[in-house]
Design a protein around this motif. Structure first.
Motif, PDB file in Angstrom:
ATOM      1  N   SER A  28      96.148 127.895  49.594  1.00  0.00           N
ATOM      2  CA  SER A  28      95.328 127.049  50.451  1.00  0.00           C
ATOM      3  C   SER A  28      95.969 125.672  50.551  1.00  0.00           C
ATOM      4  CB  SER A  28      93.927 126.922  49.843  1.00  0.00           C
ATOM      5  OG  SER A  28      93.116 126.072  50.602  1.00  0.00           O
ATOM      6  N   PRO A  29      95.952 125.065  51.732  1.00  0.00           N
ATOM      7  CA  PRO A  29      96.451 123.692  51.832  1.00  0.00           C
ATOM      8  C   PRO A  29      95.398 122.719  51.305  1.00  0.00           C
ATOM      9  CG  PRO A  29      95.711 124.441  53.973  1.00  0.00           C
ATOM     10  CD  PRO A  29      95.556 125.604  53.032  1.00  0.00           C
ATOM     11  N   PHE A  30      95.854 121.573  50.822  1.00  0.00           N
ATOM     12  CA  PHE A  30      94.959 120.546  50.297  1.00  0.00           C
ATOM     13  C   PHE A  30      95.574 119.194  50.609  1.00  0.00           C
ATOM     14  CE2 PHE A  30      93.683 117.613  46.886  1.00  0.00           C
ATOM     15  CZ  PHE A  30      92.307 117.695  46.976  1.00  0.00           C
ATOM     16  N   ILE A  31      94.751 118.236  50.999  1.00  0.00           N
ATOM     17  CA  ILE A  31      95.216 116.877  51.279  1.00  0.00           C
ATOM     18  C   ILE A  31      94.738 115.966  50.156  1.00  0.00           C
ATOM     19  CG2 ILE A  31      95.135 114.921  52.866  1.00  0.00           C
ATOM     20  CD1 ILE A  31      94.589 116.941  55.128  1.00  0.00           C
ATOM     21  N   VAL A  32      95.668 115.296  49.495  1.00  0.00           N
ATOM     22  CA  VAL A  32      95.315 114.350  48.439  1.00  0.00           C
ATOM     23  C   VAL A  32      94.539 113.202  49.083  1.00  0.00           C
ATOM     24  CG1 VAL A  32      96.206 112.774  46.679  1.00  0.00           C
ATOM     25  CG2 VAL A  32      97.352 114.973  47.090  1.00  0.00           C
ATOM     26  N   ASP A  33      93.400 112.879  48.489  1.00  0.00           N
ATOM     27  CA  ASP A  33      92.529 111.838  49.045  1.00  0.00           C
ATOM     28  C   ASP A  33      92.336 110.735  48.012  1.00  0.00           C
ATOM     29  OD1 ASP A  33      90.705 110.418  50.577  1.00  0.00           O
ATOM     30  OD2 ASP A  33      89.021 111.752  50.117  1.00  0.00           O
ATOM     31  N   GLY A  34      93.049 109.631  48.190  1.00  0.00           N
ATOM     32  CA  GLY A  34      92.890 108.499  47.292  1.00  0.00           C
ATOM     33  C   GLY A  34      94.026 108.356  46.300  1.00  0.00           C
ATOM     34  N   PRO A  35      93.952 107.311  45.466  1.00  0.00           N
ATOM     35  CA  PRO A  35      95.051 106.961  44.557  1.00  0.00           C
ATOM     36  C   PRO A  35      94.936 107.545  43.147  1.00  0.00           C
ATOM     37  CG  PRO A  35      93.476 105.188  44.601  1.00  0.00           C
ATOM     38  CD  PRO A  35      92.964 106.232  45.570  1.00  0.00           C
ATOM     39  N   SER A  36      93.979 108.416  42.883  1.00  0.00           N
ATOM     40  CA  SER A  36      93.696 108.814  41.499  1.00  0.00           C
ATOM     41  C   SER A  36      94.815 109.588  40.809  1.00  0.00           C
ATOM     42  CB  SER A  36      92.410 109.632  41.427  1.00  0.00           C
ATOM     43  OG  SER A  36      92.602 110.921  41.983  1.00  0.00           O
ATOM     44  N   MET A  37      95.767 110.136  41.566  1.00  0.00           N
ATOM     45  CA  MET A  37      96.856 110.896  40.941  1.00  0.00           C
ATOM     46  C   MET A  37      98.207 110.194  41.030  1.00  0.00           C
ATOM     47  SD  MET A  37      95.724 113.527  39.375  1.00  0.00           S
ATOM     48  CE  MET A  37      97.153 114.581  39.134  1.00  0.00           C
ATOM     49  N   GLN A  38      98.215 108.931  41.469  1.00  0.00           N
ATOM     50  CA  GLN A  38      99.470 108.173  41.474  1.00  0.00           C
ATOM     51  C   GLN A  38      99.914 107.949  40.037  1.00  0.00           C
ATOM     52  OE1 GLN A  38      98.689 104.561  43.654  1.00  0.00           O
ATOM     53  NE2 GLN A  38      98.404 105.644  45.568  1.00  0.00           N
ATOM     54  N   PRO A  39     101.156 107.944  39.726  1.00  0.00           N
ATOM     55  CA  PRO A  39     102.314 107.872  40.600  1.00  0.00           C
ATOM     56  C   PRO A  39     102.902 109.233  40.978  1.00  0.00           C
ATOM     57  CG  PRO A  39     103.023 107.550  38.360  1.00  0.00           C
ATOM     58  CD  PRO A  39     101.526 107.730  38.323  1.00  0.00           C
ATOM     59  N   ASN A  40     102.229 110.327  40.653  1.00  0.00           N
ATOM     60  CA  ASN A  40     102.800 111.645  40.902  1.00  0.00           C
ATOM     61  C   ASN A  40     102.378 112.271  42.232  1.00  0.00           C
ATOM     62  OD1 ASN A  40     104.307 111.901  38.414  1.00  0.00           O
ATOM     63  ND2 ASN A  40     102.312 111.846  37.442  1.00  0.00           N
ATOM     64  N   PHE A  41     101.230 111.908  42.730  1.00  0.00           N
ATOM     65  CA  PHE A  41     100.734 112.384  44.019  1.00  0.00           C
ATOM     66  C   PHE A  41     100.143 111.196  44.750  1.00  0.00           C
ATOM     67  CE2 PHE A  41     100.525 115.814  41.004  1.00  0.00           C
ATOM     68  CZ  PHE A  41     101.085 116.877  41.689  1.00  0.00           C
ATOM     69  N   TRP A  42     100.423 111.114  46.051  1.00  0.00           N
ATOM     70  CA  TRP A  42     100.026 109.951  46.829  1.00  0.00           C
ATOM     71  C   TRP A  42      98.989 110.323  47.871  1.00  0.00           C
ATOM     72  CZ3 TRP A  42     101.690 105.298  45.162  1.00  0.00           C
ATOM     73  CH2 TRP A  42     102.697 105.326  44.192  1.00  0.00           C
ATOM     74  N   ASP A  43      98.164 109.339  48.213  1.00  0.00           N
ATOM     75  CA  ASP A  43      97.134 109.507  49.239  1.00  0.00           C
ATOM     76  C   ASP A  43      97.750 110.104  50.508  1.00  0.00           C
ATOM     77  OD1 ASP A  43      94.520 109.214  50.298  1.00  0.00           O
ATOM     78  OD2 ASP A  43      95.106 107.353  51.282  1.00  0.00           O
ATOM     79  N   ARG A  44      97.093 111.116  51.048  1.00  0.00           N
ATOM     80  CA  ARG A  44      97.462 111.809  52.292  1.00  0.00           C
ATOM     81  C   ARG A  44      98.615 112.801  52.124  1.00  0.00           C
ATOM     82  NH1 ARG A  44      93.064 111.850  53.792  1.00  0.00           N
ATOM     83  NH2 ARG A  44      93.668 112.681  55.785  1.00  0.00           N
ATOM     84  N   GLU A  45      99.167 112.962  50.930  1.00  0.00           N
ATOM     85  CA  GLU A  45     100.157 114.021  50.730  1.00  0.00           C
ATOM     86  C   GLU A  45      99.458 115.360  50.907  1.00  0.00           C
ATOM     87  OE1 GLU A  45     103.783 112.806  47.785  1.00  0.00           O
ATOM     88  OE2 GLU A  45     101.975 113.560  46.832  1.00  0.00           O
ATOM     89  N   ARG A  46     100.218 116.318  51.398  1.00  0.00           N
ATOM     90  CA  ARG A  46      99.689 117.666  51.574  1.00  0.00           C
ATOM     91  C   ARG A  46     100.354 118.581  50.563  1.00  0.00           C
ATOM     92  NH1 ARG A  46      98.416 114.361  55.588  1.00  0.00           N
ATOM     93  NH2 ARG A  46      97.225 115.157  57.336  1.00  0.00           N
ATOM     94  N   ILE A  47      99.528 119.397  49.932  1.00  0.00           N
ATOM     95  CA  ILE A  47     100.032 120.301  48.904  1.00  0.00           C
ATOM     96  C   ILE A  47      99.549 121.717  49.180  1.00  0.00           C
ATOM     97  CG2 ILE A  47     100.148 118.482  47.157  1.00  0.00           C
ATOM     98  CD1 ILE A  47      97.623 119.601  45.924  1.00  0.00           C
ATOM     99  N   ILE A  48     100.222 122.664  48.566  1.00  0.00           N
ATOM    100  CA  ILE A  48      99.808 124.065  48.608  1.00  0.00           C
ATOM    101  C   ILE A  48      99.204 124.397  47.244  1.00  0.00           C
ATOM    102  CG2 ILE A  48     100.604 126.464  48.696  1.00  0.00           C
ATOM    103  CD1 ILE A  48     100.606 125.172  51.438  1.00  0.00           C
ATOM    104  N   VAL A  49      98.019 124.990  47.281  1.00  0.00           N
ATOM    105  CA  VAL A  49      97.297 125.373  46.070  1.00  0.00           C
ATOM    106  C   VAL A  49      97.393 126.887  45.896  1.00  0.00           C
ATOM    107  CG1 VAL A  49      95.039 125.402  44.945  1.00  0.00           C
ATOM    108  CG2 VAL A  49      95.721 123.437  46.338  1.00  0.00           C
ATOM    109  N   ASN A  50      97.854 127.308  44.734  1.00  0.00           N
ATOM    110  CA  ASN A  50      97.945 128.718  44.375  1.00  0.00           C
ATOM    111  C   ASN A  50      96.557 129.172  43.922  1.00  0.00           C
ATOM    112  OD1 ASN A  50      98.253 131.124  42.915  1.00  0.00           O
ATOM    113  ND2 ASN A  50     100.261 130.541  42.131  1.00  0.00           N
TER     114      ASN A  50
END
Length: 188
Positions: A28-50
């Motif tokens: 499933s696709p997922f869009i990171v929403d917000g800064p809570s996972m910085q510095p490894n994931f950034w707001d609006r990055e798109r990821i694939i979820v297994n």
């Protein structure tokens, strides 16, 4: 001509069915929403979820997961810190599991930068309701997870929302695919 149209219809139907199966059952696709996972994931990055990995096995410490938060009417992305039976303690920049400090290589650069400036990465926001220093020690119950965002001072995670039931886990974040310059498989 008629046979060719029938073959095209069959091919498109099979392709549509494959897309449906893959999208709804496997990933499933997922869009990171917000800064809570910085510095490894950034707001609006798109990821694939297994979505199927946790049908095969349970989540492990250090894995990045996506899970439902019905109270917020959305999904969150966080890192698994504790699994059932683990005793968790958060003290400044040190997270203890079962009394032992854990290594967090995914945050080492952020820790080093903060410490070079004589600061804690996991800053105390005692003027707010953020419980960096007030999270009580606790043992993760059966069928639950303790999760934290990588941006420890700006993450609504288990320190605030409590343990995450396993049945709310959507899956494991495995791939950043957008923006293209950030394309990479996620190390767990």
């Amino acid at each position: 001509m008629g046979n060719e149209i029938v073959e095209w219809i069959k091919a498109l139907a099979i392709a549509g069915l494959l897309v449906f199966v893959i999208r709804w059952f496997l990933v499933s696709p997922f869009i990171v929403d917000g800064p809570s996972m910085q510095p490894n994931f950034w707001d609006r990055e798109r990821i694939i979820v297994n979505k199927i990995i946790y049908d095969i096995r349970d989540p492990k410490r250090g894995e990045v997961i996506v899970f439902h938060v019905p109270e917020e009417k959305r999904d969150f992305i966080k890192r698994v810190i504790g699994v059932p039976g683990d005793t968790i303690k958060v003290e400044g920049d040190t997270v203890y599991i079962n009394g032992e400090p854990i290594a967090e290589p995914y945050l080492q650069n952020a820790y080093d930068q903060a410490h070079a400036n004589n600061e804690q990465y996991n800053k105390d926001k005692s003027n707010s309701m953020f419980p960096n220093n007030s999270f009580p020690d606790g043992t993760v119950p059966d069928d639950m997870l303790f999760v934290m965002g990588d941006n420890r001072s700006n993450s609504e995670d288990s320190r605030m929302i409590g343990y995450i039931p396993m049945d709310r886990v959507v899956g494991r974040a495995d791939l950043v695919f957008w923006p293209l310059k950030q394309f990479h498989f996620i190390k767990h």
